[in-house]
Design an enzyme around this catalytic site. Structure first.
Site, PDB file in Angstrom:
ATOM      1  CG  ASP A 192      10.200   4.850   3.229  1.00  0.00           C
ATOM      2  OD1 ASP A 192       9.872   5.754   2.950  1.00  0.00           O
ATOM      3  OD2 ASP A 192       9.870   3.791   1.982  1.00  0.00           O
TER       4      ASP A 192
ATOM      5  CE1 TYR B  52      11.675   4.428  -5.060  1.00  0.00           C
ATOM      6  CE2 TYR B  52      14.515   4.178  -5.650  1.00  0.00           C
ATOM      7  CZ  TYR B  52      13.505   4.651  -5.032  1.00  0.00           C
ATOM      8  OH  TYR B  52      13.590   5.433  -3.760  1.00  0.00           O
TER       9      TYR B  52
ATOM     10  CB  SER C 130       7.628   2.206   4.668  1.00  0.00           C
ATOM     11  OG  SER C 130       7.910   2.656   3.649  1.00  0.00           O
ATOM     12  CB  SER C 131       5.302  -3.324   4.802  1.00  0.00           C
ATOM     13  OG  SER C 131       5.436  -3.576   3.478  1.00  0.00           O
ATOM     14  CB  SER C 132      10.519  -3.332   2.793  1.00  0.00           C
ATOM     15  OG  SER C 132      10.148  -2.764   2.554  1.00  0.00           O
TER      16      SER C 132
ATOM     17  CB  ALA D  54      -0.771   0.410   0.888  1.00  0.00           C
ATOM     18  N   GLY D  55       1.756   1.017  -0.048  1.00  0.00           N
ATOM     19  CA  GLY D  55       3.361   2.707   0.289  1.00  0.00           C
ATOM     20  C   GLY D  55       2.915   3.303   1.724  1.00  0.00           C
TER      21      GLY D  55
HETATM   22  C1  GLA Z   1      10.239   4.845  -1.531  1.00  0.00           C
HETATM   23  C2  GLA Z   1      11.378   4.575  -0.559  1.00  0.00           C
HETATM   24  C3  GLA Z   1      11.810   5.974  -0.261  1.00  0.00           C
HETATM   25  C4  GLA Z   1      11.449   7.823  -1.402  1.00  0.00           C
HETATM   26  C5  GLA Z   1       9.769   7.098  -1.883  1.00  0.00           C
HETATM   27  C6  GLA Z   1       8.869   7.800  -2.585  1.00  0.00           C
HETATM   28  O1  GLA Z   1       8.775   4.760  -0.735  1.00  0.00           O
HETATM   29  O2  GLA Z   1      11.725   3.335  -0.155  1.00  0.00           O
HETATM   30  O3  GLA Z   1      13.267   5.807  -0.039  1.00  0.00           O
HETATM   31  O4  GLA Z   1      12.115   7.404  -3.008  1.00  0.00           O
HETATM   32  O5  GLA Z   1       9.854   5.833  -2.323  1.00  0.00           O
HETATM   33  O6  GLA Z   1       9.217   9.225  -2.295  1.00  0.00           O
END
Ligand code: GLA
Length: 411
Positions: free
Chosen positions: A195, A247, A149-151, A146-147
């Site tokens: 993150d 990315y 940052s679970s990782s 879901a964006g």
């Molecule tokens: C991901 C990456 C971050 C950042 C975002 C975009 O979450 O892990 O480091 O670059 O994308 O802002």
């Protein structure tokens, strides 16, 4: 109360107790329980690896790990979410993993989730401090893909726990770099520092303005409800996955732009050092795509600085307008949006009382972050669910989060 983000469902139901019980059932008593959160980012996307600023906050969803040193040399780690146990040597080498009876072997674990934990241990060893063997059980309630940052939450939870249990003495900022380098060297995503940094440094009720060039940061109180607004996440239901290469490609395009400008200005080291005028001056030397990527980043770095002034002054409508601008840039210049994300943001744009909306995180799926007047929020959310459902055949999930503390020991 003032930090509530949205209303609705959340994924998973993991608590410190449930993780502790699962540990006890498998490995006996004596575990400590640690947690590290996922994040939201108010503004400043794809600016971290360009040495700009970001404005994230930790949320009340993340990873929990029950963990205890083991006699070694092998560690046993069980993932509740994947129902999979792996036995591995954190000093390098896996002896086996089982799920439905399968066993495999090799140096680096095959399971994606195990790579994050293994990578953290290796990155610590590279810095001269070794992790001992552990027994661990972990699970999460930060929605996967879901964006949010679970990782990074996984890296930070294990990094924080290893650091404390084995007295390794890394600072929180060093742990963030260890998590980031785990992504680079063991997962293959050349992410920035945002993150992991916020997962380790988050504070309840505060957003963190981070200068990614110096790693200097300041906390800012963030209380939309006091100003009559809600922050709401709407999940586009398209799972984002940054390891697909797009990315890294964006990052390379930014680096290419820097090289072109730096050929004329040797002091330029990143897009942080590039002004809009410089970019226009050397536009003719760049492939058009490189120019567009760089233009978005240069604008976004400036937008964040102005956005912070808006927040400080309580100008939420102006801040929201900048969120729409960020989305336009991410969609049209940086090209990391999807039809689903654009659909939600278009609806937000045409709805009275929605101050701002934009895709959040790396893109290619995940959530739209909204800033909405409380008085219209429920009606808007019902509308977005109905209209998105009619268009795409799926009802988008509304994710409620509370701005919370960073990594810590719970038990
Ligand atoms: C991901 C990456 C971050 C950042 C975002 C975009 O979450 O892990 O480091 O670059 O994308 O802002």
């Amino acid at each position: 109360m003032t930090n509530k983000i949205s209303a609705g469902s959340t994924a998973g139901n993991i608590t410190a107790e449930s993780i502790g019980h699962e540990f006890e059932r498998r490995y006996g008593a004596g575990a400590s329980v640690y947690t590290a959160p996922g994040r939201v980012n108010l503004i400043g996307e794809h600016t971290d690896y360009n040495m700009g600023f970001v404005l994230p906050a930790a949320v009340d969803k993340g990873i929990m790990v029950a963990i205890r040193p083991a006699a070694g040399p092998l560690s046993r780690i069980y993932s509740v979410d994947y129902d999979s146990e792996i036995t591995l040597d954190l000093h390098g080498g896996e002896s086996g993993s089982t799920k439905s009876g399968s066993t495999k072997s090799g140096d680096v674990p095959n399971d994606q989730w195990a790579k994050y934990i293994y990578g953290v241990a290796q990155e610590m060893a590279t810095r001269g401090r070794s992790v001992g063997a552990v027994d661990a059980v972990f699970g999460g309630n930060v929605p996967l893909g879901a964006g949010m940052s679970s990782s990074a939450a996984l890296e930070s939870a294990f990094g924080f726990a290893f650091n404390e249990m084995f007295g390794l003495g890394f600072t929180l900022a060093e742990l963030a770099v260890i998590g980031q380098m785990t992504e680079h060297n063991w997962v293959g995503v050349r992410c920035g520092i945002m993150d992991q940094f916020i997962s380790l440094h988050g504070r309840a009720g505060q957003v963190l303005k981070l200068d990614c060039r110096t790693l200097e940061f300041e906390y800012k109180p963030f209380s939309p409800a006091e100003h009559g607004y809600r922050l709401v996440l709407v999940d586009s239901m398209v799972k984002h996955n940054l390891s697909g290469g797009e990315y890294n490609e964006r990052r390379e395009q930014c680096e290419e732009g820097v090289r072109i400008v730096a050929a004329h200005h040797p002091e330029v080291q990143s897009l942080r050092d590039v002004s809009p005028e410089m970019l226009e001056r050397y536009r003719g030397e760049m492939p058009e795509l490189v120019y567009r990527r760089c233009r978005y980043v240069v604008e976004e770095i400036a937008r964040l600085v102005d956005g912070c002034d808006d927040l400080d002054a309580g100008r939420y409508e102006e801040f929201g307008a900048r969120m729409f601008e960020t989305h336009r840039g991410l969609s049209q210049l940086f090209n990391v949006s999807t039809p689903e994300l654009d659909f939600i943001v278009d609806l937000a744009r045409s709805t009275e009382g929605v101050a701002g909306a934009r895709l959040m995180g790396g893109g290619f799926g995940g959530c739209v972050l909204h800033l909405i007047r409380c008085s219209v929020a429920d009606a808007y959310l019902a509308d977005v669910q109905a209209k998105f459902g009619a268009e795409f055949g799926l009802v988008p999930r509304i994710i409620e989060v509370v701005i919370s503390d960073g990594a810590r020991r719970l038990v």
